[in-house]
Design a protein around this motif. Structure first.
Motif, PDB file in Angstrom:
ATOM      1  N   SER A  97       0.813  -1.222   0.000  1.00  0.00           N
ATOM      2  CA  SER A  97       0.000   0.000   0.000  1.00  0.00           C
ATOM      3  C   SER A  97       0.844   1.269   0.000  1.00  0.00           C
ATOM      4  CB  SER A  97      -0.944   0.006   1.212  1.00  0.00           C
ATOM      5  OG  SER A  97      -0.195   0.007   2.410  1.00  0.00           O
ATOM      6  N   LEU A  98       2.043   1.209   0.547  1.00  0.00           N
ATOM      7  CA  LEU A  98       2.897   2.399   0.660  1.00  0.00           C
ATOM      8  C   LEU A  98       3.663   2.691  -0.628  1.00  0.00           C
ATOM      9  CD1 LEU A  98       4.083   4.598   2.577  1.00  0.00           C
ATOM     10  CD2 LEU A  98       5.891   2.968   3.116  1.00  0.00           C
ATOM     11  N   ASN A  99       4.093   1.654  -1.339  1.00  0.00           N
ATOM     12  CA  ASN A  99       4.951   1.790  -2.513  1.00  0.00           C
ATOM     13  C   ASN A  99       6.160   2.671  -2.183  1.00  0.00           C
ATOM     14  OD1 ASN A  99       5.797   1.333  -5.100  1.00  0.00           O
ATOM     15  ND2 ASN A  99       4.623   3.013  -5.965  1.00  0.00           N
ATOM     16  N   PRO A 100       7.070   2.179  -1.343  1.00  0.00           N
ATOM     17  CA  PRO A 100       8.164   3.020  -0.843  1.00  0.00           C
ATOM     18  C   PRO A 100       9.147   3.450  -1.937  1.00  0.00           C
ATOM     19  CG  PRO A 100       8.549   0.732  -0.273  1.00  0.00           C
ATOM     20  CD  PRO A 100       7.176   0.796  -0.881  1.00  0.00           C
ATOM     21  N   ASP A 101       9.604   4.692  -1.819  1.00  0.00           N
ATOM     22  CA  ASP A 101      10.654   5.213  -2.690  1.00  0.00           C
ATOM     23  C   ASP A 101      12.018   4.891  -2.093  1.00  0.00           C
ATOM     24  OD1 ASP A 101       8.991   6.750  -4.649  1.00  0.00           O
ATOM     25  OD2 ASP A 101       8.337   7.694  -2.789  1.00  0.00           O
ATOM     26  N   ILE A 102      12.054   4.767  -0.755  1.00  0.00           N
ATOM     27  CA  ILE A 102      13.277   4.447  -0.036  1.00  0.00           C
ATOM     28  C   ILE A 102      12.967   3.330   0.950  1.00  0.00           C
ATOM     29  CG2 ILE A 102      15.112   5.298   1.476  1.00  0.00           C
ATOM     30  CD1 ILE A 102      14.387   8.157   0.504  1.00  0.00           C
ATOM     31  N   LEU A 103      13.835   2.326   0.985  1.00  0.00           N
ATOM     32  CA  LEU A 103      13.722   1.219   1.935  1.00  0.00           C
ATOM     33  C   LEU A 103      14.984   1.200   2.781  1.00  0.00           C
ATOM     34  CD1 LEU A 103      12.481  -1.505   2.955  1.00  0.00           C
ATOM     35  CD2 LEU A 103      13.789  -2.604   1.106  1.00  0.00           C
ATOM     36  N   ILE A 104      14.803   1.322   4.100  1.00  0.00           N
ATOM     37  CA  ILE A 104      15.907   1.148   5.043  1.00  0.00           C
ATOM     38  C   ILE A 104      15.601  -0.150   5.782  1.00  0.00           C
ATOM     39  CG2 ILE A 104      17.105   2.050   7.072  1.00  0.00           C
ATOM     40  CD1 ILE A 104      16.256   4.869   6.213  1.00  0.00           C
ATOM     41  N   THR A 105      16.465  -1.135   5.612  1.00  0.00           N
ATOM     42  CA  THR A 105      16.162  -2.436   6.194  1.00  0.00           C
ATOM     43  C   THR A 105      17.380  -3.075   6.850  1.00  0.00           C
ATOM     44  OG1 THR A 105      15.254  -4.647   5.764  1.00  0.00           O
ATOM     45  CG2 THR A 105      16.536  -3.651   3.992  1.00  0.00           C
ATOM     46  N   ASP A 106      17.102  -3.724   7.974  1.00  0.00           N
ATOM     47  CA  ASP A 106      18.112  -4.553   8.620  1.00  0.00           C
ATOM     48  C   ASP A 106      18.352  -5.753   7.706  1.00  0.00           C
ATOM     49  OD1 ASP A 106      19.825  -5.687  10.456  1.00  0.00           O
ATOM     50  OD2 ASP A 106      18.269  -6.227  11.895  1.00  0.00           O
ATOM     51  N   VAL A 107      19.531  -6.312   7.760  1.00  0.00           N
ATOM     52  CA  VAL A 107      19.847  -7.458   6.919  1.00  0.00           C
ATOM     53  C   VAL A 107      19.335  -8.748   7.549  1.00  0.00           C
ATOM     54  CG1 VAL A 107      21.716  -8.806   5.915  1.00  0.00           C
ATOM     55  CG2 VAL A 107      21.827  -6.329   5.863  1.00  0.00           C
ATOM     56  N   ARG A 108      19.652  -8.978   8.819  1.00  0.00           N
ATOM     57  CA  ARG A 108      19.253 -10.219   9.491  1.00  0.00           C
ATOM     58  C   ARG A 108      18.005  -9.989  10.327  1.00  0.00           C
ATOM     59  NH1 ARG A 108      24.683 -13.298  11.625  1.00  0.00           N
ATOM     60  NH2 ARG A 108      25.756 -13.323   9.633  1.00  0.00           N
ATOM     61  N   MET A 109      16.924 -10.690   9.934  1.00  0.00           N
ATOM     62  CA  MET A 109      15.653 -10.611  10.654  1.00  0.00           C
ATOM     63  C   MET A 109      14.976 -11.967  10.591  1.00  0.00           C
ATOM     64  SD  MET A 109      14.125  -6.987   9.235  1.00  0.00           S
ATOM     65  CE  MET A 109      14.285  -7.474   7.523  1.00  0.00           C
ATOM     66  N   PRO A 110      14.089 -12.244  11.530  1.00  0.00           N
ATOM     67  CA  PRO A 110      13.351 -13.506  11.468  1.00  0.00           C
ATOM     68  C   PRO A 110      12.337 -13.493  10.316  1.00  0.00           C
ATOM     69  CG  PRO A 110      12.586 -12.169  13.309  1.00  0.00           C
ATOM     70  CD  PRO A 110      13.765 -11.466  12.716  1.00  0.00           C
ATOM     71  N   ARG A 111      11.908 -14.652   9.908  1.00  0.00           N
ATOM     72  CA  ARG A 111      10.889 -14.890   8.872  1.00  0.00           C
ATOM     73  C   ARG A 111      11.345 -14.520   7.460  1.00  0.00           C
ATOM     74  NH1 ARG A 111       4.890 -13.775  10.091  1.00  0.00           N
ATOM     75  NH2 ARG A 111       5.419 -11.606   9.745  1.00  0.00           N
ATOM     76  N   MET A 112      11.881 -13.332   7.234  1.00  0.00           N
ATOM     77  CA  MET A 112      12.423 -12.960   5.926  1.00  0.00           C
ATOM     78  C   MET A 112      13.517 -11.934   6.135  1.00  0.00           C
ATOM     79  SD  MET A 112      10.713 -11.100   2.599  1.00  0.00           S
ATOM     80  CE  MET A 112       9.555 -12.384   2.231  1.00  0.00           C
ATOM     81  N   ASP A 113      14.706 -12.218   5.631  1.00  0.00           N
ATOM     82  CA  ASP A 113      15.822 -11.283   5.820  1.00  0.00           C
ATOM     83  C   ASP A 113      15.705 -10.080   4.888  1.00  0.00           C
ATOM     84  OD1 ASP A 113      17.274 -11.723   3.277  1.00  0.00           O
ATOM     85  OD2 ASP A 113      17.695 -13.707   4.069  1.00  0.00           O
ATOM     86  N   GLY A 114      16.534  -9.082   5.129  1.00  0.00           N
ATOM     87  CA  GLY A 114      16.477  -7.831   4.380  1.00  0.00           C
ATOM     88  C   GLY A 114      16.887  -7.966   2.930  1.00  0.00           C
ATOM     89  N   ILE A 115      17.784  -8.896   2.619  1.00  0.00           N
ATOM     90  CA  ILE A 115      18.214  -9.104   1.236  1.00  0.00           C
ATOM     91  C   ILE A 115      17.060  -9.648   0.406  1.00  0.00           C
ATOM     92  CG2 ILE A 115      19.810 -10.341  -0.284  1.00  0.00           C
ATOM     93  CD1 ILE A 115      21.222  -8.230   1.471  1.00  0.00           C
ATOM     94  N   THR A 116      16.388 -10.665   0.923  1.00  0.00           N
ATOM     95  CA  THR A 116      15.222 -11.232   0.226  1.00  0.00           C
ATOM     96  C   THR A 116      14.138 -10.179   0.080  1.00  0.00           C
ATOM     97  OG1 THR A 116      15.744 -13.390   1.184  1.00  0.00           O
ATOM     98  CG2 THR A 116      13.534 -13.108   0.259  1.00  0.00           C
ATOM     99  N   LEU A 117      13.910  -9.424   1.144  1.00  0.00           N
ATOM    100  CA  LEU A 117      12.922  -8.346   1.091  1.00  0.00           C
ATOM    101  C   LEU A 117      13.271  -7.354  -0.016  1.00  0.00           C
ATOM    102  CD1 LEU A 117      10.603  -6.541   2.151  1.00  0.00           C
ATOM    103  CD2 LEU A 117      12.254  -5.610   3.796  1.00  0.00           C
ATOM    104  N   ALA A 118      14.525  -6.944  -0.093  1.00  0.00           N
ATOM    105  CA  ALA A 118      14.933  -5.961  -1.099  1.00  0.00           C
ATOM    106  C   ALA A 118      14.694  -6.485  -2.516  1.00  0.00           C
ATOM    107  CB  ALA A 118      16.397  -5.590  -0.898  1.00  0.00           C
TER     108      ALA A 118
END
Length: 168
Positions: A97-118
């Motif tokens: 819903s947000l359609n982000p222009d900028i994503l700030i994400t941690d790399v290591r997280m539970p359920r889905m890491d930041g690399i996969t998210l990116a």
């Protein structure tokens, strides 16, 4: 006749300037065929108001995530909406819903890491700028960040100005 205005370098033309231009060249007849292309989006709202930049912050540590959301002058940087998520799965739901222009994400997280998210965010929004946060200096994560053309890879603990400069 169609009038195309291409907006470059995040600078948007205001409606008044466009109307003045159209009056000068007597182009009101083609108003209905007027399009603006900005980062592969046809967004009339970008002309009428300031650019709406959306920021998504993803970190499983609430203290870090909330600190970034609350401690930075997002409005002064032209960022209108800031949302947070605790992991990659929740971030995908918010991003829909947000359609982000900028994503700030941690790399290591539970359920889905930041690399996969990116990678998943980039599928739907190839122009999204990505900034990775990490308390680890893992070579594989750095390679992935380079492959994704990340703006920066900020190490934790976060240095205020380093993250601020990355967003600018």
């Amino acid at each position: 006749t169609i009038l195309f205005i291409i907006v470059v370098n995040d600078r948007l033309l205001k409606l008044k300037k466009i109307l003045r231009f159209m009056c000068f060249f007597n182009l009101f007849k083609i108003w209905r065929s007027f399009f603006v292309f900005y980062d592969n989006h046809a967004l009339i709202s970008d002309i009428i108001g300031d650019a709406m930049i959306n920021l998504l912050i993803v970190d499983d540590e609430d203290y870090t995530k909330e600190g970034i959301i609350e401690d930075y002058p997002w409005n002064e940087l032209g960022i209108n909406e800031v949302k947070g998520a605790k992991d990659g799965i929740e971030a995908l739901e918010v991003a829909a819903s947000l359609n982000p222009d900028i994503l700030i994400t941690d790399v290591r997280m539970p359920r889905m890491d930041g690399i996969t998210l990116a990678y998943r965010i980039r599928e739907n929004n190839p122009n999204c700028r990505i900034i990775f946060l990490s308390g680890y200096s893992d070579k594989e994560y750095l390679k992935s960040a380079i492959h994704l053309n990340a703006v920066n890879y900020v190490e934790k603990p976060i240095v205020y100005n380093e993250l601020l400069d990355s967003v600018k």
